[in-house]
Enzyme design. Structure first.
Site, mmCIF file in Angstrom:
data_model
loop_
_atom_site.group_PDB
_atom_site.id
_atom_site.type_symbol
_atom_site.label_atom_id
_atom_site.label_comp_id
_atom_site.label_asym_id
_atom_site.label_seq_id
_atom_site.Cartn_x
_atom_site.Cartn_y
_atom_site.Cartn_z
ATOM 1 N N GLY A 123 -8.555 -17.022 -7.748
ATOM 2 C CA GLY A 123 -9.675 -16.091 -7.697
ATOM 3 C C GLY A 123 -10.637 -16.243 -8.849
ATOM 4 N N VAL A 182 -10.843 -19.090 -12.477
ATOM 5 C CA VAL A 182 -10.900 -20.513 -12.781
ATOM 6 C C VAL A 182 -9.488 -21.094 -12.842
ATOM 7 N N CYS A 188 -3.124 -19.536 -19.812
ATOM 8 C CA CYS A 188 -2.732 -20.565 -20.788
ATOM 9 C C CYS A 188 -3.915 -21.473 -21.123
ATOM 10 N N LYS A 195 -4.164 -22.956 -29.658
ATOM 11 C CA LYS A 195 -3.620 -24.078 -30.427
ATOM 12 C C LYS A 195 -4.744 -24.896 -31.057
ATOM 13 N N SER A 224 -0.839 -12.569 -16.023
ATOM 14 C CA SER A 224 -0.915 -11.315 -16.783
ATOM 15 C C SER A 224 -2.249 -11.191 -17.509
ATOM 16 N N ILE A 271 1.238 -13.377 -30.604
ATOM 17 C CA ILE A 271 -0.222 -13.428 -30.708
ATOM 18 C C ILE A 271 -0.661 -12.963 -32.092
ATOM 19 N N ASP A 293 4.341 -15.050 -15.559
ATOM 20 C CA ASP A 293 4.142 -13.764 -16.234
ATOM 21 C C ASP A 293 4.253 -12.584 -15.269
ATOM 22 N N HIS A 329 15.938 -42.671 -39.503
ATOM 23 C CA HIS A 329 15.735 -42.212 -40.879
ATOM 24 C C HIS A 329 14.465 -42.843 -41.423
HETATM 25 C C1 LIG Z 1 -3.368 -15.944 -26.866
HETATM 26 C C2 LIG Z 1 -2.215 -16.506 -26.077
HETATM 27 C C3 LIG Z 1 -1.559 -17.636 -26.529
HETATM 28 C C4 LIG Z 1 -0.480 -18.139 -25.800
HETATM 29 N N1 LIG Z 1 0.146 -19.257 -26.276
HETATM 30 C C5 LIG Z 1 1.203 -19.758 -25.605
HETATM 31 C C6 LIG Z 1 1.849 -20.934 -26.073
HETATM 32 O O1 LIG Z 1 1.493 -21.521 -27.094
HETATM 33 N N2 LIG Z 1 2.901 -21.398 -25.361
HETATM 34 C C7 LIG Z 1 3.331 -20.774 -24.224
HETATM 35 O O2 LIG Z 1 4.304 -21.236 -23.617
HETATM 36 N N3 LIG Z 1 2.731 -19.655 -23.753
HETATM 37 C C8 LIG Z 1 1.675 -19.148 -24.418
HETATM 38 N N4 LIG Z 1 1.044 -18.033 -23.933
HETATM 39 C C9 LIG Z 1 1.553 -17.408 -22.691
HETATM 40 C C10 LIG Z 1 1.048 -18.187 -21.460
HETATM 41 O O3 LIG Z 1 -0.360 -18.257 -21.495
HETATM 42 C C11 LIG Z 1 1.498 -17.496 -20.179
HETATM 43 O O4 LIG Z 1 2.890 -17.308 -20.228
HETATM 44 C C12 LIG Z 1 1.142 -18.350 -18.965
HETATM 45 O O5 LIG Z 1 -0.239 -18.536 -18.881
HETATM 46 C C13 LIG Z 1 1.648 -17.683 -17.680
HETATM 47 O O6 LIG Z 1 1.311 -18.495 -16.594
HETATM 48 P P1 LIG Z 1 1.163 -17.919 -15.103
HETATM 49 O O7 LIG Z 1 0.895 -19.113 -14.250
HETATM 50 O O8 LIG Z 1 2.306 -17.060 -14.809
HETATM 51 O O9 LIG Z 1 -0.105 -16.971 -15.151
HETATM 52 P P2 LIG Z 1 -1.615 -17.173 -15.589
HETATM 53 O O10 LIG Z 1 -1.760 -18.330 -16.505
HETATM 54 O O11 LIG Z 1 -2.084 -15.874 -16.082
HETATM 55 O O12 LIG Z 1 -2.353 -17.571 -14.238
HETATM 56 C C14 LIG Z 1 -2.477 -16.696 -13.165
HETATM 57 C C15 LIG Z 1 -3.653 -17.120 -12.314
HETATM 58 O O13 LIG Z 1 -3.660 -16.368 -11.117
HETATM 59 C C16 LIG Z 1 -4.983 -15.989 -10.789
HETATM 60 N N5 LIG Z 1 -4.881 -14.798 -9.926
HETATM 61 C C17 LIG Z 1 -4.372 -13.581 -10.242
HETATM 62 N N6 LIG Z 1 -4.330 -12.775 -9.159
HETATM 63 C C18 LIG Z 1 -4.835 -13.501 -8.131
HETATM 64 C C19 LIG Z 1 -5.026 -13.247 -6.755
HETATM 65 N N7 LIG Z 1 -4.644 -12.098 -6.189
HETATM 66 N N8 LIG Z 1 -5.599 -14.216 -5.992
HETATM 67 C C20 LIG Z 1 -5.945 -15.412 -6.533
HETATM 68 N N9 LIG Z 1 -5.753 -15.719 -7.823
HETATM 69 C C21 LIG Z 1 -5.198 -14.780 -8.615
HETATM 70 C C22 LIG Z 1 -5.623 -15.729 -12.128
HETATM 71 O O14 LIG Z 1 -7.030 -15.804 -12.083
HETATM 72 C C23 LIG Z 1 -5.006 -16.854 -12.966
HETATM 73 O O15 LIG Z 1 -5.792 -18.020 -12.930
HETATM 74 C C24 LIG Z 1 -0.052 -17.503 -24.605
HETATM 75 C C25 LIG Z 1 -0.730 -16.367 -24.139
HETATM 76 C C26 LIG Z 1 -1.794 -15.879 -24.858
HETATM 77 C C27 LIG Z 1 -2.514 -14.668 -24.344
HETATM 78 N N1 LIG Z 2 3.306 -19.546 -28.988
HETATM 79 C C1 LIG Z 2 3.605 -18.902 -27.879
HETATM 80 O O1 LIG Z 2 4.466 -19.289 -27.105
HETATM 81 C C2 LIG Z 2 2.847 -17.665 -27.540
HETATM 82 C C3 LIG Z 2 1.700 -17.332 -28.232
HETATM 83 C C4 LIG Z 2 1.031 -16.175 -27.882
HETATM 84 C C5 LIG Z 2 1.511 -15.392 -26.847
HETATM 85 N N2 LIG Z 2 2.639 -15.750 -26.200
HETATM 86 C C6 LIG Z 2 3.167 -14.907 -25.129
HETATM 87 O O2 LIG Z 2 2.282 -13.841 -24.879
HETATM 88 C C7 LIG Z 2 2.987 -12.616 -24.768
HETATM 89 C C8 LIG Z 2 2.244 -11.530 -25.487
HETATM 90 O O3 LIG Z 2 2.252 -11.739 -26.906
HETATM 91 P P1 LIG Z 2 2.083 -10.508 -27.889
HETATM 92 O O4 LIG Z 2 2.160 -11.026 -29.285
HETATM 93 O O5 LIG Z 2 0.913 -9.694 -27.477
HETATM 94 O O6 LIG Z 2 3.353 -9.618 -27.517
HETATM 95 P P2 LIG Z 2 4.804 -9.479 -28.188
HETATM 96 O O7 LIG Z 2 5.601 -8.723 -27.209
HETATM 97 O O8 LIG Z 2 5.290 -10.806 -28.671
HETATM 98 O O9 LIG Z 2 4.560 -8.566 -29.485
HETATM 99 C C9 LIG Z 2 3.962 -7.300 -29.403
HETATM 100 C C10 LIG Z 2 4.278 -6.527 -30.673
HETATM 101 O O10 LIG Z 2 3.462 -5.357 -30.699
HETATM 102 C C11 LIG Z 2 4.228 -4.248 -31.135
HETATM 103 N N3 LIG Z 2 3.554 -3.021 -30.613
HETATM 104 C C12 LIG Z 2 3.410 -2.650 -29.321
HETATM 105 N N4 LIG Z 2 2.656 -1.516 -29.226
HETATM 106 C C13 LIG Z 2 2.289 -1.180 -30.488
HETATM 107 C C14 LIG Z 2 1.487 -0.135 -31.054
HETATM 108 N N5 LIG Z 2 0.862 0.786 -30.313
HETATM 109 N N6 LIG Z 2 1.330 -0.083 -32.397
HETATM 110 C C15 LIG Z 2 1.930 -1.018 -33.174
HETATM 111 N N7 LIG Z 2 2.687 -2.039 -32.693
HETATM 112 C C16 LIG Z 2 2.861 -2.133 -31.363
HETATM 113 C C17 LIG Z 2 5.623 -4.514 -30.571
HETATM 114 O O11 LIG Z 2 6.620 -3.844 -31.279
HETATM 115 C C18 LIG Z 2 5.727 -6.054 -30.744
HETATM 116 O O12 LIG Z 2 6.266 -6.423 -31.991
HETATM 117 C C19 LIG Z 2 4.360 -12.834 -25.348
HETATM 118 O O13 LIG Z 2 5.306 -12.415 -24.391
HETATM 119 C C20 LIG Z 2 4.477 -14.295 -25.613
HETATM 120 O O14 LIG Z 2 5.544 -14.842 -24.897
HETATM 121 C C21 LIG Z 2 3.317 -16.870 -26.530
#
Ligand SMILES: Cc1cc2nc3c(=O)[nH]c(=O)nc-3n(C[C@H](O)[C@H](O)[C@H](O)COP(=O)(O)OP(=O)(O)OC[C@H]3O[C@@H](n4cnc5c(N)ncnc54)[C@H](O)[C@@H]3O)c2cc1C
Ligand SMILES: NC(=O)c1ccc[n+]([C@@H]2O[C@H](COP(=O)([O-])OP(=O)(O)OC[C@H]3O[C@@H](n4cnc5c(N)ncnc54)[C@H](O)[C@@H]3O)[C@@H](O)[C@H]2O)c1
Length: 572
Positions: free
Chosen positions: A119, A121, A126, A135, A227, A268, A406, A542
């Protein structure tokens, strides 16, 4: 035929998105979802979005819909075989994030006629708003940090003039990388003949999906809708004004605040603290639990705090909720009310230049039509069993329906989403497959990095007590590793949690240089069921950082009979 490559960052859909996020400032989790405005056909009413849009904004959004956007197969040139009799497709995936993409590629490899509905891009969170741009920013912050560290540079005998950065240049690097990876993802699906269907997907009934005005049937359906940032009640996001933002806004690096509060010290929060402090900001963490980085193994968290928090311009408040956040306005700063996490009494009020809300992610499952198949979400997540099969309100499995990534909340990581997708495809093509989530590694890309797989020490102790076995702990330091010392990066620790009676690896945690790359020896060992008494004979080059892990396995005291893992060399 126009391809979804045309949905580039400069496309109207993106303009729609950033506009929309500003329009929902008073929103709760549902309303906050900017995606609802981005979907073709503007199905915002499906998500409760309405009155906060100004007339001007509605007009500009309407312009976006001039782009034909549904009932259109964007990329079907290669074709991927014929579907099972009576169906349009063998497999339809809703959501083209990394989870959907992983599933689609594997499905085609297995000979399934496959379509993916997107729906917005291709690439999802990710690629466009998560792993990839973050990254890119972290790559910059790592270099800045190194160049700014005079002591570190001098220890190599290097002299470097004052380091600086061009904010737009840094932002462009993140943007360009997202664009490139998005194109790669799109092309990989196109070239294999996955049909990319543009529109909002809804489950109409068993084996039936609608996107735009078109109804299609599929033998199996995977929900992979991902998500969005979770913003707790009481927090007002003003993304456009840039004072109270989520990671969606922060990744664009439109500004670098002097002082930013980061609410939440999970992945995050921690990664952005690395970026912001390297670029000159001061950071204040607000964390609801009693310690920072509560999700990590406590010993690793403690070390991480000593290296990643204490020496940097970071202070913190733990055991408090950010209960109310008001954006900056009329020359007044952002105000953050902190309440005690237990007593709920007001403890403090902070005044800062900006606040980043990093309090977790909410599943994006609204408007999916789950009610058509009697499925009730749990806090928005789609309930699934260990094989990602969707469970209905009566606790029964919904035939031919799966949910990955997610949206099911099992493990919110990109590679977990993709692995779940591959696992589902294995099942629908006749091979039972259960993904071992305890073998999936995770990493936080700070400088230095943190990585982990399996259980933390408290989790392992709890399991050991319940099941009646002992655990062993082994540790190795980066300080004794030649490669780490050559890089002047001796600050680091690897920790192994294991069963001395069987040699089973329960968990591995690493803090140190390239920890994210080092974890895979351990995660593969867990996935393959390799025991310590076997892996400890594997030979490592090594001098490499991998020797930290080699030493770790060698340091474990396994009581089980030592097997002789290495096969007799085959004569040449
Ligand atoms: C700032 C940040 C940094 C992150 N860094 C990492 C990292 O370094 N390593 C890591 O492993 N994870 C990381 N994550 C988490 C990772 O991005 C998610 O776990 C991953 O994107 C989940 O993939 P997904 O395919 O489940 O969903 P998404 O990537 O959210 O994709 C879902 C897709 O579905 C589409 N969609 C939703 N509803 C509909 C519908 N009804 N019809 C059609 N399309 C729809 C959306 O537009 C979207 O394109 C990070 C997340 C954030 C926010
Ligand atoms: N390098 C990676 O793999 C990577 C990087 C970024 C995000 N992610 C994914 O994205 C998801 C979201 O990341 P995130 O960092 O937002 O969530 P997180 O669940 O890792 O951390 C959220 C933190 O916010 C705190 N919190 C929640 N509500 C609060 C409030 N009202 N006041 C103060 N503290 C509060 C919680 O106790 C927790 O420590 C994660 O599940 C992670 O797996 C992964």
């Amino acid at each position: 035929m126009q391809s979804s490559i045309s949905l580039s960052l400069s496309s109207p859909s993106t303009i729609c998105r950033s506009d929309s996020s500003a329009a929902v400032s008073n929103a709760n989790v549902n309303l906050l979802n900017p995606r609802s405005l981005r979907f073709c056909g503007l199905r915002r009413e499906a998500f409760g979005l309405n009155s906060s849009l100004s007339t001007h904004r509605i007009q500009s959004l309407s312009n976006v819909t001039r782009r034909p956007c549904s009932n259109r197969i964007v990329a079907s040139s290669a074709g991927n075989g014929a579907a099972s009799k009576g169906f349009d497709y063998d497999l339809v995936i809703i959501g083209a994030g990394v989870g959907g993409h992983g599933a689609a590629l594997h499905a085609v490899e297995k000979g399934l006629k496959t379509a993916i509905i997107e729906g917005d891009v291709v690439g999802g969170t990710c690629v466009n708003r998560g792993c990839v741009p973050s990254k890119a920013l972290l790559a910059v912050s790592g270099r800045m940090r190194e160049l700014q560290n005079e002591h570190h540079m001098k220890s190599f005998g290097l002299q470097v003039a004052a380091a600086g950065y061009d904010r737009q240049g840094v932002a462009d690097h993140a943007n360009n990388l997202a664009s490139k990876i998005r194109n790669n993802l799109t092309n990989s699906m196109k070239s294999l003949g996955v049909d990319i269907l543009t529109g909002f997907g809804t489950v109409l009934g068993p084996q039936k999906v609608k996107y735009g005005d078109t109804v299609i049937t599929a033998k199996d359906i995977i929900i992979a809708t991902g998500s969005v940032p979770l913003v707790p009640k009481g927090i007002e996001v003003d993304g456009k004004c840039k004072t109270v933002i989520t990671s969606d806004h922060a990744l664009k690096l439109e500004f670098v605040p002097q002082w930013i509060a980061i609410v939440g010290s999970g992945y995050i929060g921690l990664e952005f603290s690395d970026v912001y402090t390297a670029l000159g900001s001061e950071v204040t963490f607000v964390e609801a639990l009693d310690q920072l980085m509560p999700g990590f193994d406590p010993e690793i968290g403690k070390l991480a705090q000593r290296v990643l928090i204490n020496p940097r311009k970071i202070d913190y408040h733990t055991g408090v909720f950010a209960s109310k956040i008001t954006p900056a306005k009329d020359g007044k700063p952002v105000t953050i009310e902190l309440i005690d996490a237990k007593t709920k009494e007001l403890k403090d009020t902070l005044e800062v230049d900006a606040a980043l809300i990093a309090t977790g992610r909410a599943p994006f499952t609204q408007g999916l039509g789950l009610e058509n198949i009697n499925v009730q979400t749990q806090r928005g997540f789609v309930p699934v069993d260990g094989r990602m099969r969707v469970i209905d309100a009566n606790g029964e499995l919904v035939p031919h329906l799966y949910c990955i990534g997610d949206a099911n909340g099992k493990m919110m990581l990109a590679h977990a989403a993709s692995a779940q997708g591959i696992s589902v495809v294995e099942q629908v093509t006749g091979k039972d497959h259960v993904l071992n989530h305890l073998s999936i590694p995770a990493a936080c890309f700070t400088h230095p990095e943190i990585s982990m797989v399996g259980l933390t020490e408290p989790q392992a102790r709890e399991k050991a007590e319940k099941e009646g076995f002992e655990i062993g702990i082994a540790k190795t330091s980066f300080k004794a590793n030649t490669k780490a010392l050559a890089e002047n990066e001796g600050e680091g620790l690897a920790k192994l949690i294991y069963r001395p009676d069987s040699g089973e690896i329960l968990g591995v945690h690493i803090f140190g240089m390239h920890a994210a790359d080092l974890i895979h020896e351990a995660s593969n060992a867990i996935a393959l069921g390799t025991r310590i008494q076997d892996i400890k004979y594997a030979v490592h080059a090594h001098p490499t950082l991998s020797e930290v892990i080699d030493e770790l396995f060698k340091a474990a005291k396994v009581k089980a009979n030592t097997s002789s893992p290495v096969a007799e060399p085959v004569a040449a």
